[in-house]
Design a protein around this motif. Structure first.
Motif, PDB file in Angstrom:
ATOM      1  N   CYS A  63      39.199  15.704  24.041  1.00 28.08           N
ATOM      2  CA  CYS A  63      39.183  15.533  25.037  1.00 28.08           C
ATOM      3  C   CYS A  63      40.685  15.244  24.386  1.00 28.08           C
ATOM      4  O   CYS A  63      41.206  13.690  23.989  1.00 28.08           O
ATOM      5  N   SER A  64      41.915  15.941  24.789  1.00 28.24           N
ATOM      6  CA  SER A  64      43.198  16.672  24.396  1.00 28.24           C
ATOM      7  C   SER A  64      43.658  14.910  26.147  1.00 28.24           C
ATOM      8  O   SER A  64      44.714  14.390  25.477  1.00 28.24           O
ATOM      9  N   ASN A  65      42.552  14.235  26.515  1.00 29.93           N
ATOM     10  CA  ASN A  65      43.503  13.366  27.549  1.00 29.93           C
ATOM     11  C   ASN A  65      42.709  11.744  27.716  1.00 29.93           C
ATOM     12  O   ASN A  65      41.746  12.141  27.178  1.00 29.93           O
ATOM     13  N   THR A  66      43.913  10.874  27.473  1.00 25.25           N
ATOM     14  CA  THR A  66      43.556  10.391  27.289  1.00 25.25           C
ATOM     15  C   THR A  66      43.014   9.609  29.355  1.00 25.25           C
ATOM     16  O   THR A  66      43.188  10.097  29.665  1.00 25.25           O
ATOM     17  N   GLU A  67      41.280   9.598  29.396  1.00 26.45           N
ATOM     18  CA  GLU A  67      40.499   9.056  30.064  1.00 26.45           C
ATOM     19  C   GLU A  67      40.406   7.318  30.115  1.00 26.45           C
ATOM     20  O   GLU A  67      40.524   6.580  29.819  1.00 26.45           O
ATOM     21  N   VAL A  68      40.835   7.194  31.984  1.00 26.54           N
ATOM     22  CA  VAL A  68      40.549   5.553  31.893  1.00 26.54           C
ATOM     23  C   VAL A  68      39.242   6.080  33.004  1.00 26.54           C
ATOM     24  O   VAL A  68      39.490   6.729  34.238  1.00 26.54           O
ATOM     25  N   ILE A  69      38.153   4.925  32.784  1.00 25.03           N
ATOM     26  CA  ILE A  69      36.661   5.631  33.690  1.00 25.03           C
ATOM     27  C   ILE A  69      37.464   4.099  33.623  1.00 25.03           C
ATOM     28  O   ILE A  69      36.078   3.456  33.505  1.00 25.03           O
ATOM     29  N   ALA A  70      36.682   4.035  35.947  1.00 21.77           N
ATOM     30  CA  ALA A  70      36.454   2.156  35.972  1.00 21.77           C
ATOM     31  C   ALA A  70      35.043   2.353  36.460  1.00 21.77           C
ATOM     32  O   ALA A  70      34.488   3.206  37.444  1.00 21.77           O
ATOM     33  N   THR A  71      34.238   1.806  36.218  1.00 24.45           N
ATOM     34  CA  THR A  71      33.128   1.634  36.551  1.00 24.45           C
ATOM     35  C   THR A  71      33.014   0.233  38.154  1.00 24.45           C
ATOM     36  O   THR A  71      34.048  -0.911  37.738  1.00 24.45           O
ATOM     37  N   LEU A  72      32.792   0.614  39.343  1.00 27.94           N
ATOM     38  CA  LEU A  72      33.428  -0.582  40.812  1.00 27.94           C
ATOM     39  C   LEU A  72      32.063  -1.035  41.032  1.00 27.94           C
ATOM     40  O   LEU A  72      30.914  -0.745  39.997  1.00 27.94           O
ATOM     41  N   LYS A  73      32.515  -1.801  41.826  1.00 31.06           N
ATOM     42  CA  LYS A  73      30.733  -3.175  41.467  1.00 31.06           C
ATOM     43  C   LYS A  73      29.776  -2.614  42.733  1.00 31.06           C
ATOM     44  O   LYS A  73      28.618  -2.971  42.364  1.00 31.06           O
ATOM     45  N   SER A  74      29.848  -1.345  42.947  1.00 33.76           N
ATOM     46  CA  SER A  74      29.091  -0.784  44.046  1.00 33.76           C
ATOM     47  C   SER A  74      28.506   0.395  42.591  1.00 33.76           C
ATOM     48  O   SER A  74      26.922   0.795  43.235  1.00 33.76           O
ATOM     49  N   GLY A  75      28.530   0.631  41.591  1.00 32.63           N
ATOM     50  CA  GLY A  75      28.143   1.238  40.506  1.00 32.63           C
ATOM     51  C   GLY A  75      28.670   2.466  40.273  1.00 32.63           C
ATOM     52  O   GLY A  75      28.043   3.124  39.212  1.00 32.63           O
ATOM     53  N   LEU A  76      30.096   3.099  41.268  1.00 36.45           N
ATOM     54  CA  LEU A  76      30.348   4.375  40.818  1.00 36.45           C
ATOM     55  C   LEU A  76      30.906   4.001  39.943  1.00 36.45           C
ATOM     56  O   LEU A  76      31.956   3.358  39.570  1.00 36.45           O
ATOM     57  N   LEU A  77      31.060   5.186  39.092  1.00 33.09           N
ATOM     58  CA  LEU A  77      32.072   5.720  37.891  1.00 33.09           C
ATOM     59  C   LEU A  77      33.441   6.470  38.600  1.00 33.09           C
ATOM     60  O   LEU A  77      32.687   6.968  39.605  1.00 33.09           O
ATOM     61  N   VAL A  78      34.544   5.792  38.337  1.00 30.15           N
ATOM     62  CA  VAL A  78      35.245   6.717  38.922  1.00 30.15           C
ATOM     63  C   VAL A  78      36.505   6.933  37.268  1.00 30.15           C
ATOM     64  O   VAL A  78      36.405   5.599  37.147  1.00 30.15           O
ATOM     65  N   CYS A  79      37.274   7.854  37.303  1.00 33.31           N
ATOM     66  CA  CYS A  79      38.219   9.030  36.646  1.00 33.31           C
ATOM     67  C   CYS A  79      39.025   8.215  37.601  1.00 33.31           C
ATOM     68  O   CYS A  79      39.537   8.815  38.614  1.00 33.31           O
ATOM     69  N   LEU A  80      40.172   6.980  36.176  1.00 35.24           N
ATOM     70  CA  LEU A  80      41.695   6.989  37.250  1.00 35.24           C
ATOM     71  C   LEU A  80      43.093   7.918  36.388  1.00 35.24           C
ATOM     72  O   LEU A  80      42.195   8.208  35.366  1.00 35.24           O
ATOM     73  N   GLU A  81      43.434   8.120  37.444  1.00 33.95           N
ATOM     74  CA  GLU A  81      44.741   8.322  36.384  1.00 33.95           C
ATOM     75  C   GLU A  81      45.767   7.588  36.180  1.00 33.95           C
ATOM     76  O   GLU A  81      46.119   7.200  35.969  1.00 33.95           O
ATOM     77  N   PRO A  82      45.643   8.046  34.647  1.00 32.89           N
ATOM     78  CA  PRO A  82      46.360   7.246  33.447  1.00 32.89           C
ATOM     79  C   PRO A  82      47.685   7.191  34.014  1.00 32.89           C
ATOM     80  O   PRO A  82      48.523   6.799  34.035  1.00 32.89           O
ATOM     81  N   LYS A  83      48.961   8.313  34.567  1.00 31.31           N
ATOM     82  CA  LYS A  83      49.988   8.415  35.227  1.00 31.31           C
ATOM     83  C   LYS A  83      50.250   7.281  36.060  1.00 31.31           C
ATOM     84  O   LYS A  83      51.174   7.036  37.138  1.00 31.31           O
ATOM     85  N   ALA A  84      49.318   7.307  37.016  1.00 32.99           N
ATOM     86  CA  ALA A  84      49.337   6.776  38.188  1.00 32.99           C
ATOM     87  C   ALA A  84      50.379   4.716  37.751  1.00 32.99           C
ATOM     88  O   ALA A  84      49.449   4.440  36.857  1.00 32.99           O
ATOM     89  N   PRO A  85      50.687   4.501  38.569  1.00 38.37           N
ATOM     90  CA  PRO A  85      51.590   3.597  37.948  1.00 38.37           C
ATOM     91  C   PRO A  85      51.019   1.872  37.951  1.00 38.37           C
ATOM     92  O   PRO A  85      50.821   1.152  37.005  1.00 38.37           O
TER      93      PRO A  85
END
Length: 106
Positions: A63-85
């Motif tokens: 993948c050409s993008n840096t990926e930031v994947i967060a696992t929430l306490k609910s178990g849900l996986l969320v991809c975070l925008e790496p450019k967000a402050p």
């Protein structure tokens, strides 16, 4: 003699088929692994108390993008925008915590 030839032919065909199936399975697995994990990115702030784990996947051949994947306490996986402050701060903390300290260097 004819039975022996048929048995050798059958054994050869079985070996070739098993090799082909094994290769097809590994190629199919490689095809799913060599792509980006994230399709949609979330840039809205998520409270740190709701985060269980954050995984940083650098860009590469998959993948050409840096990926930031967060696992929430609910178990849900969320991809975070790496450019967000706020995500940049998380990335910075991850990178700082992974740097070796002078005591750990060999």
């Amino acid at each position: 003699m004819e039975i022996k030839n048929r048995m050798i032919t059958a054994a050869t065909i079985i070996c070739l088929l098993s090799t082909a199936v094994t290769e097809a399975i590994s190629l199919a697995r490689m095809g799913t692994e060599l792509r980006c994990h994230c399709v949609k990115m979330e840039s809205r702030f998520i409270l740190p108390k709701n985060l269980l784990n954050v995984q940083l996947i650098p860009s590469g051949p998959h993948c050409s993008n840096t990926e930031v994947i967060a696992t929430l306490k609910s178990g849900l996986l969320v991809c975070l925008e790496p450019k967000a402050p706020w995500v940049k701060k998380i990335i910075k903390k991850i990178l700082e915590s992974s740097k070796p300290t002078p005591e750990t260097r060999i």
